[in-house]
Design a protein around this motif. Structure first.
Motif, PDB file in Angstrom:
ATOM      1  N   LYS A   1     -15.024 -59.029 -16.398  1.00 33.96           N
ATOM      2  CA  LYS A   1     -14.026 -57.984 -16.585  1.00 33.96           C
ATOM      3  C   LYS A   1     -13.152 -57.882 -15.336  1.00 33.96           C
ATOM      4  CE  LYS A   1     -17.241 -55.080 -17.620  1.00 33.96           C
ATOM      5  NZ  LYS A   1     -17.958 -53.854 -17.976  1.00 33.96           N
ATOM      6  N   SER A   2     -11.908 -57.544 -15.575  1.00 34.28           N
ATOM      7  CA  SER A   2     -10.982 -57.457 -14.457  1.00 34.28           C
ATOM      8  C   SER A   2     -11.349 -56.310 -13.520  1.00 34.28           C
ATOM      9  CB  SER A   2      -9.556 -57.266 -14.966  1.00 34.28           C
ATOM     10  OG  SER A   2      -9.483 -56.096 -15.733  1.00 34.28           O
ATOM     11  N   SER A   3     -12.035 -55.317 -14.092  1.00 38.76           N
ATOM     12  CA  SER A   3     -12.389 -54.149 -13.278  1.00 38.76           C
ATOM     13  C   SER A   3     -13.681 -54.396 -12.518  1.00 38.76           C
ATOM     14  CB  SER A   3     -12.548 -52.920 -14.170  1.00 38.76           C
ATOM     15  OG  SER A   3     -13.568 -53.139 -15.122  1.00 38.76           O
ATOM     16  N   GLU A   4     -14.241 -55.565 -12.751  1.00 37.97           N
ATOM     17  CA  GLU A   4     -15.523 -55.849 -12.115  1.00 37.97           C
ATOM     18  C   GLU A   4     -15.335 -56.451 -10.726  1.00 37.97           C
ATOM     19  OE1 GLU A   4     -19.004 -58.703 -13.418  1.00 37.97           O
ATOM     20  OE2 GLU A   4     -18.819 -57.021 -14.795  1.00 37.97           O
ATOM     21  N   ASN A   5     -14.107 -56.809 -10.453  1.00 41.29           N
ATOM     22  CA  ASN A   5     -13.846 -57.436  -9.159  1.00 41.29           C
ATOM     23  C   ASN A   5     -13.939 -56.436  -8.014  1.00 41.29           C
ATOM     24  OD1 ASN A   5     -11.618 -55.892  -9.413  1.00 41.29           O
ATOM     25  ND2 ASN A   5     -10.183 -57.582  -9.709  1.00 41.29           N
ATOM     26  N   ASN A   6     -14.126 -55.178  -8.386  1.00 42.04           N
ATOM     27  CA  ASN A   6     -14.236 -54.163  -7.345  1.00 42.04           C
ATOM     28  C   ASN A   6     -15.600 -54.220  -6.661  1.00 42.04           C
ATOM     29  OD1 ASN A   6     -11.650 -53.125  -7.869  1.00 42.04           O
ATOM     30  ND2 ASN A   6     -12.445 -51.885  -9.554  1.00 42.04           N
ATOM     31  N   GLU A   7     -16.533 -54.869  -7.326  1.00 41.00           N
ATOM     32  CA  GLU A   7     -17.875 -54.941  -6.777  1.00 41.00           C
ATOM     33  C   GLU A   7     -18.140 -56.291  -6.123  1.00 41.00           C
ATOM     34  OE1 GLU A   7     -20.808 -53.812  -9.608  1.00 41.00           O
ATOM     35  OE2 GLU A   7     -19.551 -52.287 -10.495  1.00 41.00           O
ATOM     36  N   ILE A   8     -17.072 -57.053  -6.029  1.00 40.55           N
ATOM     37  CA  ILE A   8     -17.247 -58.370  -5.429  1.00 40.55           C
ATOM     38  C   ILE A   8     -17.234 -58.253  -3.911  1.00 40.55           C
ATOM     39  CG2 ILE A   8     -16.215 -60.644  -5.177  1.00 40.55           C
ATOM     40  CD1 ILE A   8     -15.105 -60.354  -7.959  1.00 40.55           C
ATOM     41  N   GLN A   9     -18.204 -58.908  -3.321  1.00 38.05           N
ATOM     42  CA  GLN A   9     -18.291 -58.900  -1.872  1.00 38.05           C
ATOM     43  C   GLN A   9     -18.426 -60.318  -1.362  1.00 38.05           C
ATOM     44  OE1 GLN A   9     -21.571 -56.267  -1.138  1.00 38.05           O
ATOM     45  NE2 GLN A   9     -20.232 -54.495  -0.900  1.00 38.05           N
ATOM     46  N   CYS A  10     -18.087 -60.492  -0.123  1.00 35.78           N
ATOM     47  CA  CYS A  10     -18.194 -61.806   0.492  1.00 35.78           C
ATOM     48  C   CYS A  10     -19.664 -62.203   0.609  1.00 35.78           C
ATOM     49  CB  CYS A  10     -17.542 -61.779   1.876  1.00 35.78           C
ATOM     50  SG  CYS A  10     -17.692 -63.353   2.755  1.00 35.78           S
ATOM     51  N   PRO A  11     -19.979 -63.420   0.172  1.00 36.83           N
ATOM     52  CA  PRO A  11     -21.366 -63.888   0.218  1.00 36.83           C
ATOM     53  C   PRO A  11     -21.839 -64.167   1.637  1.00 36.83           C
ATOM     54  CG  PRO A  11     -19.908 -65.650  -0.533  1.00 36.83           C
ATOM     55  CD  PRO A  11     -19.060 -64.402  -0.404  1.00 36.83           C
ATOM     56  N   LYS A  12     -20.924 -64.170   2.569  1.00 34.77           N
ATOM     57  CA  LYS A  12     -21.304 -64.466   3.953  1.00 34.77           C
ATOM     58  C   LYS A  12     -21.455 -63.194   4.770  1.00 34.77           C
ATOM     59  CE  LYS A  12     -19.847 -67.953   6.235  1.00 34.77           C
ATOM     60  NZ  LYS A  12     -19.013 -68.950   6.940  1.00 34.77           N
ATOM     61  N   CYS A  13     -20.396 -62.386   4.780  1.00 32.48           N
ATOM     62  CA  CYS A  13     -20.424 -61.177   5.605  1.00 32.48           C
ATOM     63  C   CYS A  13     -20.501 -59.923   4.738  1.00 32.48           C
ATOM     64  CB  CYS A  13     -19.194 -61.119   6.504  1.00 32.48           C
ATOM     65  SG  CYS A  13     -17.645 -60.965   5.598  1.00 32.48           S
ATOM     66  N   HIS A  14     -20.548 -60.117   3.439  1.00 30.04           N
ATOM     67  CA  HIS A  14     -20.683 -59.000   2.502  1.00 30.04           C
ATOM     68  C   HIS A  14     -19.587 -57.953   2.713  1.00 30.04           C
ATOM     69  CE1 HIS A  14     -24.579 -60.574   1.206  1.00 30.04           C
ATOM     70  NE2 HIS A  14     -24.838 -60.793   2.475  1.00 30.04           N
TER      71      HIS A  14
ATOM     72  N   PHE B   1     -12.607 -66.571 -10.749  1.00 26.88           N
ATOM     73  CA  PHE B   1     -11.554 -66.203  -9.826  1.00 26.88           C
ATOM     74  C   PHE B   1     -11.939 -66.637  -8.411  1.00 26.88           C
ATOM     75  CE2 PHE B   1     -10.968 -63.557 -13.468  1.00 26.88           C
ATOM     76  CZ  PHE B   1      -9.602 -63.404 -13.590  1.00 26.88           C
ATOM     77  N   GLU B   2     -10.951 -67.033  -7.680  1.00 24.59           N
ATOM     78  CA  GLU B   2     -11.199 -67.433  -6.309  1.00 24.59           C
ATOM     79  C   GLU B   2     -10.803 -66.298  -5.363  1.00 24.59           C
ATOM     80  OE1 GLU B   2     -10.297 -71.667  -5.209  1.00 24.59           O
ATOM     81  OE2 GLU B   2      -9.279 -71.610  -7.106  1.00 24.59           O
ATOM     82  N   PHE B   3     -11.666 -66.072  -4.415  1.00 19.97           N
ATOM     83  CA  PHE B   3     -11.407 -64.995  -3.476  1.00 19.97           C
ATOM     84  C   PHE B   3     -11.476 -65.519  -2.055  1.00 19.97           C
ATOM     85  CE2 PHE B   3     -12.816 -62.909  -7.320  1.00 19.97           C
ATOM     86  CZ  PHE B   3     -11.956 -61.824  -7.410  1.00 19.97           C
ATOM     87  N   ILE B   4     -10.715 -64.885  -1.215  1.00 17.07           N
ATOM     88  CA  ILE B   4     -10.724 -65.258   0.191  1.00 17.07           C
ATOM     89  C   ILE B   4     -11.068 -64.024   1.016  1.00 17.07           C
ATOM     90  CG2 ILE B   4      -9.401 -66.150   2.114  1.00 17.07           C
ATOM     91  CD1 ILE B   4      -7.602 -67.572   0.135  1.00 17.07           C
ATOM     92  N   CYS B   5     -12.086 -64.158   1.835  1.00 19.77           N
ATOM     93  CA  CYS B   5     -12.512 -63.042   2.661  1.00 19.77           C
ATOM     94  C   CYS B   5     -11.570 -62.886   3.845  1.00 19.77           C
ATOM     95  CB  CYS B   5     -13.943 -63.270   3.134  1.00 19.77           C
ATOM     96  SG  CYS B   5     -14.542 -61.935   4.197  1.00 19.77           S
ATOM     97  N   ASN B   6     -11.072 -61.679   4.009  1.00 17.49           N
ATOM     98  CA  ASN B   6     -10.156 -61.433   5.108  1.00 17.49           C
ATOM     99  C   ASN B   6     -10.899 -61.197   6.419  1.00 17.49           C
ATOM    100  OD1 ASN B   6      -7.823 -61.611   3.537  1.00 17.49           O
ATOM    101  ND2 ASN B   6      -8.098 -59.537   2.786  1.00 17.49           N
ATOM    102  N   GLU B   7     -12.211 -61.110   6.325  1.00 23.20           N
ATOM    103  CA  GLU B   7     -13.007 -60.861   7.527  1.00 23.20           C
ATOM    104  C   GLU B   7     -13.380 -62.174   8.211  1.00 23.20           C
ATOM    105  OE1 GLU B   7     -13.604 -58.019   8.874  1.00 23.20           O
ATOM    106  OE2 GLU B   7     -12.610 -56.849   7.322  1.00 23.20           O
ATOM    107  N   CYS B   8     -13.978 -63.055   7.429  1.00 22.28           N
ATOM    108  CA  CYS B   8     -14.433 -64.320   8.004  1.00 22.28           C
ATOM    109  C   CYS B   8     -13.628 -65.499   7.472  1.00 22.28           C
ATOM    110  CB  CYS B   8     -15.926 -64.517   7.721  1.00 22.28           C
ATOM    111  SG  CYS B   8     -16.304 -64.720   5.968  1.00 22.28           S
ATOM    112  N   GLY B   9     -12.774 -65.221   6.500  1.00 21.37           N
ATOM    113  CA  GLY B   9     -11.932 -66.283   5.959  1.00 21.37           C
ATOM    114  C   GLY B   9     -12.688 -67.211   5.046  1.00 21.37           C
ATOM    115  N   CYS B  10     -13.787 -66.726   4.511  1.00 22.68           N
ATOM    116  CA  CYS B  10     -14.593 -67.549   3.639  1.00 22.68           C
ATOM    117  C   CYS B  10     -13.996 -67.555   2.228  1.00 22.68           C
ATOM    118  CB  CYS B  10     -16.020 -67.024   3.604  1.00 22.68           C
ATOM    119  SG  CYS B  10     -17.056 -67.882   2.402  1.00 22.68           S
ATOM    120  N   GLU B  11     -13.921 -68.743   1.661  1.00 26.70           N
ATOM    121  CA  GLU B  11     -13.399 -68.851   0.309  1.00 26.70           C
ATOM    122  C   GLU B  11     -14.543 -69.108  -0.656  1.00 26.70           C
ATOM    123  OE1 GLU B  11     -10.146 -71.548  -0.107  1.00 26.70           O
ATOM    124  OE2 GLU B  11      -9.421 -71.147   1.902  1.00 26.70           O
TER     125      GLU B  11
END
Ligand SMILES: [Zn+2]
Length: 64
Positions: free
Chosen positions: A21-34, A4-14
């Protein structure tokens, strides 16, 4: 592919994340600003032209 592709709303990092698991995306954090303020990027499905049955595709030759 469960990527899945995610876009950070803080730094705009993609970034891409392998989500099993679909429920695992809750633990996903931005690799740049976390930051957990992420937005799931919906990749557009490639429209595949399907030809119903055997049909001759008409192709207009471009000539002048
Ligand atoms: Zn970020």
């Amino acid at each position: 592919m469960p990527i899945f592709e995610f876009i950070c709303n803080e730094c705009g990092c993609e970034f891409e994340k392998l989500v099993m698991k679909s429920s695992e995306n809750n633990e996903i954090q931005c690799p740049k600003c976390h930051s957990s303020n992420l937005e799931e990027k919906v990749s557009g499905f490639a429209s595949v032209s399907t030809n119903g049955g055997g049909g001759a595709s008409v192709c207009t030759p471009s000539g002048g």
